[in-house]
Design a protein around this motif. Structure first.
Motif, PDB file in Angstrom:
ATOM      1  N   VAL A   1       0.985  -1.193  -0.079  1.00 23.42           N
ATOM      2  CA  VAL A   1      -0.046  -0.160  -0.052  1.00 23.42           C
ATOM      3  C   VAL A   1       0.775   1.252   0.013  1.00 23.42           C
ATOM      4  O   VAL A   1       1.978   1.324   0.492  1.00 23.42           O
ATOM      5  CB  VAL A   1      -0.953  -0.014   1.004  1.00 23.42           C
ATOM      6  CG1 VAL A   1      -1.859  -1.161   1.072  1.00 23.42           C
ATOM      7  CG2 VAL A   1       0.062  -0.024   2.606  1.00 23.42           C
ATOM      8  N   PRO A   2       0.427   2.270  -0.766  1.00 23.30           N
ATOM      9  CA  PRO A   2       1.082   3.551  -0.601  1.00 23.30           C
ATOM     10  C   PRO A   2       1.257   4.318   0.713  1.00 23.30           C
ATOM     11  O   PRO A   2       2.385   4.994   0.876  1.00 23.30           O
ATOM     12  CB  PRO A   2       0.667   4.541  -1.587  1.00 23.30           C
ATOM     13  CG  PRO A   2      -0.315   3.530  -2.301  1.00 23.30           C
ATOM     14  CD  PRO A   2      -0.870   2.485  -1.332  1.00 23.30           C
ATOM     15  N   ILE A   3       0.221   4.299   1.555  1.00 22.37           N
ATOM     16  CA  ILE A   3       0.264   5.351   2.577  1.00 22.37           C
ATOM     17  C   ILE A   3      -0.050   4.477   4.007  1.00 22.37           C
ATOM     18  O   ILE A   3      -1.389   3.777   3.896  1.00 22.37           O
ATOM     19  CB  ILE A   3      -0.630   6.384   2.385  1.00 22.37           C
ATOM     20  CG1 ILE A   3      -0.074   7.038   1.259  1.00 22.37           C
ATOM     21  CG2 ILE A   3      -0.456   7.547   3.458  1.00 22.37           C
ATOM     22  CD1 ILE A   3      -1.376   8.357   0.781  1.00 22.37           C
ATOM     23  N   ILE A   4       0.512   4.373   4.986  1.00 25.94           N
ATOM     24  CA  ILE A   4       0.222   3.807   6.231  1.00 25.94           C
ATOM     25  C   ILE A   4       0.484   4.960   7.100  1.00 25.94           C
ATOM     26  O   ILE A   4       1.352   5.598   7.527  1.00 25.94           O
ATOM     27  CB  ILE A   4       1.360   2.757   6.406  1.00 25.94           C
ATOM     28  CG1 ILE A   4       1.070   1.522   5.546  1.00 25.94           C
ATOM     29  CG2 ILE A   4       0.917   2.195   7.969  1.00 25.94           C
ATOM     30  CD1 ILE A   4       1.822   0.218   5.889  1.00 25.94           C
TER      31      ILE A   4
ATOM     32  N   HIS B   1     -11.159 -12.410  -0.255  1.00 24.50           N
ATOM     33  CA  HIS B   1     -11.417 -12.959  -1.616  1.00 24.50           C
ATOM     34  C   HIS B   1     -12.566 -12.219  -2.325  1.00 24.50           C
ATOM     35  O   HIS B   1     -12.654 -12.268  -3.680  1.00 24.50           O
ATOM     36  CB  HIS B   1     -11.673 -14.522  -1.782  1.00 24.50           C
ATOM     37  CG  HIS B   1     -10.240 -15.130  -2.054  1.00 24.50           C
ATOM     38  ND1 HIS B   1      -9.761 -14.891  -3.403  1.00 24.50           N
ATOM     39  CD2 HIS B   1      -9.286 -16.040  -1.572  1.00 24.50           C
ATOM     40  CE1 HIS B   1      -8.432 -15.406  -3.455  1.00 24.50           C
ATOM     41  NE2 HIS B   1      -8.109 -16.182  -2.099  1.00 24.50           N
ATOM     42  N   GLU B   2     -13.351 -11.357  -1.493  1.00 28.26           N
ATOM     43  CA  GLU B   2     -14.450 -10.774  -2.196  1.00 28.26           C
ATOM     44  C   GLU B   2     -14.010  -9.526  -2.873  1.00 28.26           C
ATOM     45  O   GLU B   2     -14.743  -9.031  -3.580  1.00 28.26           O
ATOM     46  CB  GLU B   2     -15.648 -10.515  -1.027  1.00 28.26           C
ATOM     47  CG  GLU B   2     -16.071 -11.877  -0.465  1.00 28.26           C
ATOM     48  CD  GLU B   2     -16.903 -12.562  -1.466  1.00 28.26           C
ATOM     49  OE1 GLU B   2     -17.750 -11.656  -2.647  1.00 28.26           O
ATOM     50  OE2 GLU B   2     -17.203 -13.749  -1.552  1.00 28.26           O
ATOM     51  N   LEU B   3     -12.860  -9.042  -2.263  1.00 30.97           N
ATOM     52  CA  LEU B   3     -12.347  -7.768  -2.956  1.00 30.97           C
ATOM     53  C   LEU B   3     -11.854  -8.074  -4.219  1.00 30.97           C
ATOM     54  O   LEU B   3     -11.383  -9.074  -4.788  1.00 30.97           O
ATOM     55  CB  LEU B   3     -11.406  -7.265  -2.070  1.00 30.97           C
ATOM     56  CG  LEU B   3     -11.464  -6.962  -0.501  1.00 30.97           C
ATOM     57  CD1 LEU B   3     -10.255  -6.898   0.319  1.00 30.97           C
ATOM     58  CD2 LEU B   3     -12.335  -5.662  -0.405  1.00 30.97           C
ATOM     59  N   PRO B   4     -11.914  -6.879  -5.067  1.00 32.65           N
ATOM     60  CA  PRO B   4     -11.251  -6.754  -6.470  1.00 32.65           C
ATOM     61  C   PRO B   4      -9.846  -7.193  -6.558  1.00 32.65           C
ATOM     62  O   PRO B   4      -9.155  -6.932  -5.450  1.00 32.65           O
ATOM     63  CB  PRO B   4     -11.494  -5.291  -6.960  1.00 32.65           C
ATOM     64  CG  PRO B   4     -12.659  -4.733  -6.043  1.00 32.65           C
ATOM     65  CD  PRO B   4     -12.421  -5.463  -4.786  1.00 32.65           C
ATOM     66  N   SER B   5      -9.395  -7.905  -7.528  1.00 29.94           N
ATOM     67  CA  SER B   5      -8.045  -8.446  -7.664  1.00 29.94           C
ATOM     68  C   SER B   5      -7.030  -7.524  -7.719  1.00 29.94           C
ATOM     69  O   SER B   5      -5.895  -7.559  -7.513  1.00 29.94           O
ATOM     70  CB  SER B   5      -7.836  -9.483  -8.570  1.00 29.94           C
ATOM     71  OG  SER B   5      -8.361  -8.867  -9.943  1.00 29.94           O
TER      72      SER B   5
ATOM     73  N   ASP C   1      -6.660  -4.869  -5.890  1.00 23.93           N
ATOM     74  CA  ASP C   1      -6.626  -4.473  -4.616  1.00 23.93           C
ATOM     75  C   ASP C   1      -5.340  -5.242  -3.840  1.00 23.93           C
ATOM     76  O   ASP C   1      -5.601  -6.304  -3.410  1.00 23.93           O
ATOM     77  CB  ASP C   1      -7.754  -4.349  -3.886  1.00 23.93           C
ATOM     78  CG  ASP C   1      -7.337  -3.850  -2.071  1.00 23.93           C
ATOM     79  OD1 ASP C   1      -6.426  -3.114  -1.958  1.00 23.93           O
ATOM     80  OD2 ASP C   1      -8.082  -4.148  -1.355  1.00 23.93           O
ATOM     81  N   GLN C   2      -3.974  -4.617  -3.804  1.00 23.54           N
ATOM     82  CA  GLN C   2      -2.848  -5.497  -3.371  1.00 23.54           C
ATOM     83  C   GLN C   2      -2.780  -5.268  -2.127  1.00 23.54           C
ATOM     84  O   GLN C   2      -2.001  -6.232  -1.489  1.00 23.54           O
ATOM     85  CB  GLN C   2      -1.650  -4.879  -3.910  1.00 23.54           C
ATOM     86  CG  GLN C   2      -1.539  -4.940  -5.488  1.00 23.54           C
ATOM     87  CD  GLN C   2      -0.345  -4.176  -6.032  1.00 23.54           C
ATOM     88  OE1 GLN C   2       0.421  -3.564  -5.386  1.00 23.54           O
ATOM     89  NE2 GLN C   2       0.144  -4.862  -7.239  1.00 23.54           N
TER      90      GLN C   2
ATOM     91  N   LEU D   1      -3.374 -12.571   2.819  1.00 22.39           N
ATOM     92  CA  LEU D   1      -3.976 -13.878   2.100  1.00 22.39           C
ATOM     93  C   LEU D   1      -2.775 -14.937   1.914  1.00 22.39           C
ATOM     94  O   LEU D   1      -2.569 -16.019   1.979  1.00 22.39           O
ATOM     95  CB  LEU D   1      -4.460 -13.791   0.632  1.00 22.39           C
ATOM     96  CG  LEU D   1      -5.716 -13.154   0.469  1.00 22.39           C
ATOM     97  CD1 LEU D   1      -6.144 -12.749  -0.781  1.00 22.39           C
ATOM     98  CD2 LEU D   1      -6.811 -13.956   1.273  1.00 22.39           C
ATOM     99  N   ALA D   2      -1.523 -14.311   1.765  1.00 23.79           N
ATOM    100  CA  ALA D   2      -0.289 -15.183   1.704  1.00 23.79           C
ATOM    101  C   ALA D   2       0.064 -15.730   3.074  1.00 23.79           C
ATOM    102  O   ALA D   2       0.519 -16.734   3.165  1.00 23.79           O
ATOM    103  CB  ALA D   2       0.760 -14.177   1.230  1.00 23.79           C
ATOM    104  N   LEU D   3      -0.129 -14.837   4.043  1.00 20.74           N
ATOM    105  CA  LEU D   3       0.212 -15.398   5.444  1.00 20.74           C
ATOM    106  C   LEU D   3      -0.744 -16.347   5.908  1.00 20.74           C
ATOM    107  O   LEU D   3      -0.452 -17.495   6.446  1.00 20.74           O
ATOM    108  CB  LEU D   3       0.031 -14.135   6.523  1.00 20.74           C
ATOM    109  CG  LEU D   3       0.535 -14.490   7.835  1.00 20.74           C
ATOM    110  CD1 LEU D   3       2.038 -14.813   7.859  1.00 20.74           C
ATOM    111  CD2 LEU D   3       0.414 -13.033   8.721  1.00 20.74           C
TER     112      LEU D   3
END
Length: 595
Positions: free
Chosen positions: A478-481, A559-563, A565-566, A572-574
């Motif tokens: 994500v760009p901003i945290i 998984h309901e989110l648009p692909s 969205d990174q 998901l990987a964790l």
């Protein structure tokens, strides 16, 4: 102290240099010399060396020079000068003068006249054509003077040109201890020695901040012929007009001349002196005002790269004597919001552009300019530049409850500008990305350094936290945290039409003891964000399930989110690594193994 006075054939060919005992000076045509005389074509680049002591000057013709030096009509390779002696090279003569200190003896005037500011305000300008012609030279004096001494000399020349019956002018400075110093002077007959102002007159004018005239009248019967209080027998009158205060010192203009007849109410000089004082005061005030403006502009030019326009305006409004109110910039502990922004892609570019490093530097500088402009436009302060990263902060020098909101606006602006540049493949910054971390807390903020080496920075754990959050943007995609403190304030005060937030996770950064609840800052729905508010709500639902250890449900929610969205990829990987089952003893906290 001594002074060497150079005079050429043309009226404008004049220069002078103060000589200090124990020093050696070189005279020549080159500007690299201690005393350059560029108009004299018979001078070598470096022609004569002058070794100064308390008794005079030892002069030596330098090797390699072509034209002789004449002393008393005879060519000399080495000779000694004392006060009043001169030597000649080509068409220019060089006169050695001894500068006398200002006499501290209280010279008693025969007559004293004081003019207040109100008196001068109502006086007429006599001899207007001459004075206007002199004033027309003032912009040139300001623009061409290399230092204060040269400027003072030109100022004295200008006042002499505007006051026809004055014989000498000096720029004087009164210190808090009462010492009077002459910083520059000029006489109509330049060979008649230096100007020694009356210390009593200068002190009288400066202490009361009025223009004061003293008349000594050496021929008056009111005083004995050999008056021990007449400071300079060649002058009959003098006035001093205060102009400005510079720190603890006061500086003014001292003008002196002769009388053809005793000064009285009916004497035209009484009227002329009032007009002369007003003219000298006007010239001095214009010059002083310009110097104050120049000094303030110099300070502003340093601070413009750090401070937003409202802060600069406040510094100017509260400043005085041509100086910014730098007390506002003193370091102090205060609540601040820190933004740390790093450019991605410059390292890859550096490898590709090893043969064009200036081009790479230009691109990095342009990226830094985008970030700093956004910080300053949103009321922030730019601190350190760390390679291709920028540190900005809010809440200093003026406290602000909206500091976190302003930082969020700046972060969104930076992200949008880089996204816009990425859409143009021909743009020099098209392949640059940014990561931004924003944190809120207490820190020490302020300026460090003095003079022309001022820098502004912020110290404290919150700075390190902002940097760590910026580093997390790479891992969480994500760009901003934002940290929790910033996110809480932004949720209540940042309109959704400007920016939106979603919780990302609770993490324990490497090397830290306390876990952090971190959030992402996104633009509103539109050109720069395709995620709907429902998508953000679904993501946060997935995060809640993840923290609660219900990883199977969290996996389906994410998984309901648009692909596109990174942000979901990290969680998901964790989850996938553990076969969608939370590990034993799961507390909802992700421990990061590295910075």
């Amino acid at each position: 102290m001594w002074q060497l006075y150079a005079v050429g054939r043309a009226p404008q060919q004049r220069a002078k240099l103060r000589l200090e005992a124990g020093q050696t000076y070189v005279v020549g045509r080159s500007t690299d010399c201690d005393f350059p005389v560029p108009w004299e074509q018979f001078l070598s680049r470096a022609h004569v060396s002058l070794k100064v002591d308390e008794q005079g000057v030892q002069a030596t013709r330098l090797p390699g020079t072509t034209n002789p030096i004449y002393l008393d009509g005879e060519p000399q390779a080495e000779f000694r000068l004392t006060a009043g002696q001169r030597f000649v090279i080509g068409e220019s003569s060089f006169l050695l003068q001894q500068l006398q200190p200002v006499d501290a003896q209280p010279d008693l005037p025969f007559q004293q006249i004081t003019f207040s500011a109100a008196d001068l305000q109502h006086s007429r300008y006599e001899d207007a054509d001459r004075r206007l012609e002199a004033l027309a030279r003032l912009p040139s004096v300001i623009a061409t003077s290399q230092d204060q001494e040269e400027q003072g000399t030109h100022l004295a020349e200008l006042i002499l040109a505007g006051i026809r019956h004055a014989e000498a002018v000096a720029v004087v400075v009164l210190s808090p201890s009462g010492t009077v110093k002459v910083t520059a002077w000029e006489r109509r007959a330049e060979t008649q020695g230096s100007v020694r102002p009356s210390a009593r007159l200068v002190q009288e004018a400066m202490h009361n901040w009025h223009s004061v005239v003293h008349v000594w009248e050496k021929n008056s019967a009111a005083l004995p012929e050999e008056n021990e209080y007449t400071l300079q027998a060649e002058f009959d009158w003098a006035f001093c007009t205060p102009v400005a205060r510079t720190g603890a010192d006061c500086w003014g203009i001292y003008v002196t001349g002769r009388l053809d007849e005793p000064l009285s109410e009916s004497h035209p000089l009484q009227i002329n002196l009032q007009s002369d004082i007003r003219f000298a005061q006007l010239v001095g005030e214009v010059l002083s005002s310009t110097e104050r403006q120049t000094r303030m502009e110099g300070q502003l030019s340093i601070l413009r790269q750090f401070l937003s326009p409202p802060i600069l305006a406040a510094l100017e409004e509260t400043g005085h004597d041509g100086n910014l109110n730098v007390d506002l910039l003193q370091p102090r502990v205060c609540p601040v919001t820190v933004l740390f922004c790093d450019v991605r892609g410059s390292s890859h570019r550096a490898e590709e552009m090893t043969n064009d490093l200036p081009g790479l530097l230009d691109r990095v500088n342009r990226a830094l300019a985008v970030m700093t402009d956004a910080i300053i436009q949103h009321g922030g302060v730019t601190g350190d530049f760390l390679g291709d990263a920028v540190l900005g902060f809010w809440g200093w020098p003026f406290p602000s409850e909206d500091a976190p909101v302003k930082a969020c606006r700046a972060a969104i602006k930076i992200r949008e500008q880089f996204l816009q540049m990425q859409r143009s493949h021909q743009h020099p910054l098209a392949d640059f990305r940014v990561g931004i971390g924003v944190a809120h807390g207490r820190a020490v903020a302020g300026k460090v350094g003095t003079g022309g080496r001022i820098s502004v920075t912020v110290f404290g754990p919150v700075v390190n936290l902002a940097s760590r959050l910026e580093g997390m943007t790479k891992r969480l995609n994500v760009p901003i945290i934002l940290d929790e403190a910033t996110a809480q304030i932004a949720r209540h005060r940042l309109p959704t039409s400007e920016g939106r937030l979603r919780q990302l996770a609770t993490v324990l950064p490497y090397g830290m003891e306390n876990p952090l609840l971190i959030s992402e800052l996104l633009p509103p729905v539109g050109e720069y964000s395709q995620l709907s508010d429902a998508d953000l709500a679904m993501f946060e639902r997935g995060v809640e399930l993840f923290r609660a250890g219900r990883w199977q449900e969290a996996y389906h929610a994410l998984h309901e989110l648009p692909s596109s969205d990174q942000a979901q990829d990290f969680l998901l990987a964790l989850i996938a690594q553990h076969n969608r089952v939370a590990p034993p003893g799961w507390k909802g906290i992700i421990e990061l193994a590295s910075k």
